[in-house]
Design a protein around this motif. Structure first.
Motif, short mmCIF file in Angstrom:
data_model
loop_
_atom_site.label_atom_id
_atom_site.label_comp_id
_atom_site.label_asym_id
_atom_site.label_seq_id
_atom_site.Cartn_x
_atom_site.Cartn_y
_atom_site.Cartn_z
N VAL A 2 0.80 69.11 52.55
CA VAL A 2 1.02 70.18 51.75
C VAL A 2 2.45 70.35 51.64
O VAL A 2 3.20 70.57 52.70
N HIS A 3 3.19 70.45 50.41
CA HIS A 3 4.51 70.60 50.10
C HIS A 3 4.70 71.78 49.23
O HIS A 3 3.84 71.95 47.93
N ARG A 27 -3.92 68.42 47.36
CA ARG A 27 -5.12 67.73 46.80
C ARG A 27 -6.15 68.60 46.00
O ARG A 27 -6.49 68.27 45.19
N ILE A 28 -6.33 69.48 46.96
CA ILE A 28 -7.28 70.81 46.60
C ILE A 28 -6.82 71.96 46.65
O ILE A 28 -6.47 72.45 47.72
N SER A 70 -0.52 86.35 42.63
CA SER A 70 -1.50 85.78 41.53
C SER A 70 -1.63 84.12 41.58
O SER A 70 -0.53 83.56 42.51
N ARG A 71 -2.35 83.51 41.26
CA ARG A 71 -2.40 81.89 41.40
C ARG A 71 -3.00 81.41 40.14
O ARG A 71 -3.80 82.06 39.25
N ASP A 72 -2.46 80.06 39.68
CA ASP A 72 -2.97 79.43 38.61
C ASP A 72 -3.37 78.05 39.11
O ASP A 72 -2.45 77.18 39.50
N SER A 73 -4.53 77.89 39.31
CA SER A 73 -5.10 76.49 39.77
C SER A 73 -4.75 75.35 39.03
O SER A 73 -4.87 74.20 39.69
#
Length: 115
Positions: A2-3, A27-28, A70-73
């Motif tokens: 994870v970076h 990765r996910i 918030s997040r943007d997958s």
């Protein structure tokens, strides 16, 4: 594994706004809980905003109604929208991902709120 790469920090006047971004190499994306923490000089690092892997959010009392996580997958990016900024918000802000009790941290980005 994870970076995390943060951007968006800077100098802003009281009452102004900033949006912090945290671009994740993973990765996910959606298996992690995500959050933003901050640390001011002489203070412990504190959680200011968090999102579970399912998307529910919570905030520290000091930033409620002013900050939004918030997040943007698709972009694999987490955001922190900060409005009505106060001098007390001045700190280094860190992006955080968590899975199975293990924390991953970004490098930190400085936010300074001053006239």
């Amino acid at each position: 594994q994870v970076h995390l790469v943060e951007s968006g920090g800077g100098l802003v006047q009281p009452g102004g706004s900033l949006r912090l971004s945290c671009a994740a190499t993973v990765r996910i994306f959606t298996i992690y809980a995500m959050g933003w923490h901050r640390q001011a000089p002489g203070k412990e690092r504190e959680l200011v905003a968090a999102m579970t892997s399912a998307g529910s959010t919570n905030y520290a009392d000091s930033v409620k109604d002013r900050f939004t996580i918030s997040r943007d997958s698709t972009k694999r990016t987490v955001y922190l929208q900060m409005n009505s900024l106060k001098p007390e918000d001045t700190a280094v802000y860190y992006c955080n991902f968590n899975r199975s009790g293990y924390d991953y941290w970004g490098q930190g980005t400085q936010v300074t709120v001053s006239s």
